[in-house]
Write a protein that holds these residues in place. Structure first.
Motif, PDB file in Angstrom:
ATOM      1  N   GLU A  67      11.688  15.459 -10.803  1.00 49.69           N
ATOM      2  CA  GLU A  67      10.418  14.813 -11.470  1.00 49.69           C
ATOM      3  C   GLU A  67       9.846  14.104 -12.568  1.00 49.69           C
ATOM      4  O   GLU A  67       9.954  12.867 -12.472  1.00 49.69           O
ATOM      5  CB  GLU A  67       9.401  16.372 -11.196  1.00 49.69           C
ATOM      6  CG  GLU A  67       8.070  15.232 -10.404  1.00 49.69           C
ATOM      7  CD  GLU A  67       7.081  16.382 -10.326  1.00 49.69           C
ATOM      8  OE1 GLU A  67       6.043  15.598  -9.222  1.00 49.69           O
ATOM      9  OE2 GLU A  67       7.112  16.943 -10.681  1.00 49.69           O
ATOM     10  N   LEU A  71      10.208  10.001 -12.981  1.00 46.98           N
ATOM     11  CA  LEU A  71       8.439   9.955 -13.866  1.00 46.98           C
ATOM     12  C   LEU A  71       8.309   9.251 -15.373  1.00 46.98           C
ATOM     13  O   LEU A  71       7.412   9.094 -15.790  1.00 46.98           O
ATOM     14  CB  LEU A  71       7.399  10.447 -13.328  1.00 46.98           C
ATOM     15  CG  LEU A  71       7.497  11.261 -11.398  1.00 46.98           C
ATOM     16  CD1 LEU A  71       6.212  12.371 -11.619  1.00 46.98           C
ATOM     17  CD2 LEU A  71       6.581   9.302 -11.154  1.00 46.98           C
ATOM     18  N   ALA A  78       1.771  10.588 -15.544  1.00 50.39           N
ATOM     19  CA  ALA A  78       2.392  11.630 -14.487  1.00 50.39           C
ATOM     20  C   ALA A  78       1.883  13.320 -14.995  1.00 50.39           C
ATOM     21  O   ALA A  78       1.665  13.398 -16.392  1.00 50.39           O
ATOM     22  CB  ALA A  78       3.966  11.020 -14.634  1.00 50.39           C
TER      23      ALA A  78
END
Length: 148
Positions: A67, A71, A78
Motif C-alpha cells: 500500500e 501510494l 494517503a
C-alpha cells in the motif's frame, strides 16, 4: 535496450566512492522502511526506472508495504504514512528539486518536529545518495534488469 556505459567497469575508484557514500547512508539510524520510501520517491521524481525498480523490490522484502509502495507518489493524500514519514518525504522532494524553491523554513521546521539534528543530517545524506545514484543510472542509460 543497451546501457550507454557501464560505469562500474569504466571507473572503479568512482564506484568505490559511491559505495562508501551509500554505506554511510545505510549505516545511520534511519528506519529502513523510511529509507526505502525516500529512495522510491526521489527515484520517481528523477524518473529513474532502474532505481525505482530496485528499491520497490527492496521495500517489499522488508514486509507488507504494498500500500505504501502504491501510494508514495501521492503521500500527501494517503493516510498510510506517519507524520514522521510525511516530513521526511517532503524534505526529500524539496532537496531533490532544490533549484525550484530551495528548502523552505516551514518544511525544515516540520522535519525538526520529528528528527534531531543528527537524524536530519542522516536524512539529507540518504536523500543526496539516492539522487547521486539516480543521476549515474539515468546518465549511463541503466534500466530495470540491465545488471542481472
Amino acid at each position: 535496450m543497451e546501457i550507454r556505459l557501464n560505469y562500474k567497469d569504466a571507473n572503479m575508484p568512482a564506484l568505490r566512492a559511491m559505495l562508501a557514500f551509500e554505506q554511510f547512508a545505510q549505516s545511520t539510524t534511519i528506519d529502513k522502511v523510511l529509507s526505502e520510501l525516500i529512495k522510491i520517491r526521489v527515484s520517481q521524481i528523477n524518473g529513474c526506472a532502474f532505481c525505482l525498480d530496485m528499491h520497490s523490490k527492496d521495500l517489499l522484502k522488508l514486509g507488507d508495504y504494498q500500500e505504501q509502495l502504491t501510494l508514495v507518489c501521492v503521500w500527501r493524500e494517503a493516510p498510510v504514512f506517519t507524520e514522521q514519514q510525511r516530513a521526511a518525504l517532503e524534505l526529500a522532494e524539496y532537496v531533490t528539486k532544490i533549484s525550484e524553491a530551495g528548502v523552505p523554513d516551514e518544511v525544515f521546521g516540520r522535519v525538526k518536529e520529528h528528527f534531531d539534528e543528527k537524524e536530519i543530517v542522516d536524512l539529507l545524506m540518504a536523500i543526496n545518495a539516492i539522487n547521486c545514484w539516480n543521476r549515474l543510472a539515468i546518465s549511463t542509460g541503466m534500466f530495470p534488469g540491465c545488471m542481472g
